[in-house]
Design a protein around this motif. Structure first.
Motif, PDB file in Angstrom:
ATOM      1  N   TRP A   6      -7.508 -22.702  38.199  1.00  0.00           N
ATOM      2  CA  TRP A   6      -7.829 -22.637  36.787  1.00  0.00           C
ATOM      3  C   TRP A   6      -7.450 -21.268  36.232  1.00  0.00           C
ATOM      4  O   TRP A   6      -7.431 -20.272  36.945  1.00  0.00           O
ATOM      5  N   LEU A  27     -18.415 -20.979  39.659  1.00  0.00           N
ATOM      6  CA  LEU A  27     -17.264 -21.862  39.902  1.00  0.00           C
ATOM      7  C   LEU A  27     -16.463 -21.383  41.108  1.00  0.00           C
ATOM      8  O   LEU A  27     -16.007 -22.193  41.938  1.00  0.00           O
ATOM      9  N   VAL A  32     -13.345 -23.181  43.292  1.00  0.00           N
ATOM     10  CA  VAL A  32     -12.314 -23.196  42.250  1.00  0.00           C
ATOM     11  C   VAL A  32     -11.647 -21.831  42.187  1.00  0.00           C
ATOM     12  O   VAL A  32     -12.320 -20.798  42.079  1.00  0.00           O
ATOM     13  N   GLN A 118     -14.941 -29.452  35.371  1.00  0.00           N
ATOM     14  CA  GLN A 118     -14.773 -29.826  36.774  1.00  0.00           C
ATOM     15  C   GLN A 118     -15.103 -31.301  37.012  1.00  0.00           C
ATOM     16  O   GLN A 118     -14.441 -31.970  37.814  1.00  0.00           O
TER      17      GLN A 118
END
Length: 326
Positions: A6, A27, A32, A118
């Motif tokens: 991301w 996150l 991620v 997500q």
């Protein structure tokens, strides 16, 4: 399994937000690969999106208000690739009014907003494409003109910081005694309106200017623009205010406004007209606005009010006129 990648493009005004920092850290703890880029001046968002695409990022998140969302979506829309080949788009609402997020029911809590990205697969959504003499412009939410646009343009930045969305209401009340209608011709497929107006909305989304729901039926995936023209209300102000108080804004719009759903619309005015595109003012005497269907893929909550029902989404878009005036 490769971790999702991301890129959060964060408006510089929110760079010191502790809640955002905590949400980003959470996150990352969940696997991620999330990098952050902070905008400082014009053109930063476009550069960061291009960088993210070159890096093979899966999802780009606009961290800011409607203007930041529009800037990131615009950069994706400029690309030659199909939407499926581009990163998906998420929104972390951090603006003053957060009109798009409010209508789409995207939470303003940073942790909840990032969790939504997500959990929820991206959906194809439309964008507004506006052609003016100075070039091509894009918007994710709404193009507005007239009274609401002047309120948005004239609302003091310090007042917005202190009062949030209430600042637009305060400025609007201050302007009520000096609303000056503007003349324009608005036309599209099977729709024609000409006269003096005090408010104009061309909606992909539903509201702007801190909650002004000019296009309350708009969908962001139907291939259509929702057009609302509120005419000069001289002699009808009392009745209109009563309708707003007793029936609500949607009913009042049905009573007084010319409304249509169109694939494209043109606006012509004898004097320079300001349109507000998600916070970006554009001035011209002539505009052409098209709906660009499915131009980006966006993460939206389950049951998002801005999405069409599955059956309706499969229907070939056409022009459906609610009301006309001349």
């Amino acid at each position: 399994m490769t971790s999702p990648r991301w890129r959060l493009i964060l408006n510089g005004k929110s760079a010191g937000n502790d809640d955002v920092r905590k949400a980003v850290a959470a996150l990352r703890d969940r696997g991620v690969a999330l990098d952050v880029r902070v905008t400082w001046e014009g053109g930063d968002a476009e550069r960061y999106v291009a960088e993210a695409i070159a890096d093979g990022v899966d999802t780009v998140i606009a961290g800011g208000g409607d203007g930041t969302l529009s800037e990131v979506a615009t950069t994706l829309a400029h690309r030659d690739e199909d939407a499926d080949a581009l990163p998906s788009l998420g929104l972390l609402p951090l603006g003053t009014a957060n009109d798009f997020a409010s209508a789409a029911t995207i939470p303003t809590d940073p942790a909840q907003a990032l969790d939504l990205v997500q959990r929820c697969p991206p959906r194809p959504v439309d964008l507004l494409r506006l052609q003016a003499p100075d070039g091509l412009h894009w918007a994710a939410n709404l193009a507005s003109g007239g009274f609401g646009t002047q309120v948005t343009l004239e609302t003091d930045a310090g007042l917005k910081k202190m009062l949030g969305g209430l600042a637009y209401v305060v400025t609007g009340i201050a302007k009520l005694g000096r609303i000056e209608p503007m003349r324009a011709r608005v036309h599209g497929e099977g729709f024609e309106w000409e006269g003096d107006f005090i408010a104009l909305g061309i909606g992909n989304g539903r509201q702007a200017g801190g909650g002004q729901a000019l296009c309350p039926d708009a969908r962001i995936d139907d291939g259509l623009l929702d057009v609302t023209v509120v005419p000069d209300l001289s002699g009808e102000v009392g009745a209109t205010v009563r309708a707003l108080l007793t029936e609500g804004q949607h009913a009042a719009l049905e009573r007084i406004a010319a409304r249509a759903q169109l694939r494209w619309v043109e606006i012509e005015s004898p004097q320079p007209l300001n349109l507000n595109l998600d916070g970006e003012p554009v001035q011209s005497r002539h505009f052409r606005i098209d709906c660009a269907p499915g131009r980006v893929r966006m993460h939206l909550p389950p049951g998002c009010p801005l999405l069409s029902e599955p059956a309706a989404a499969e229907t070939l878009p056409g022009a459906a006129v609610h009301a006309t005036a001349s």
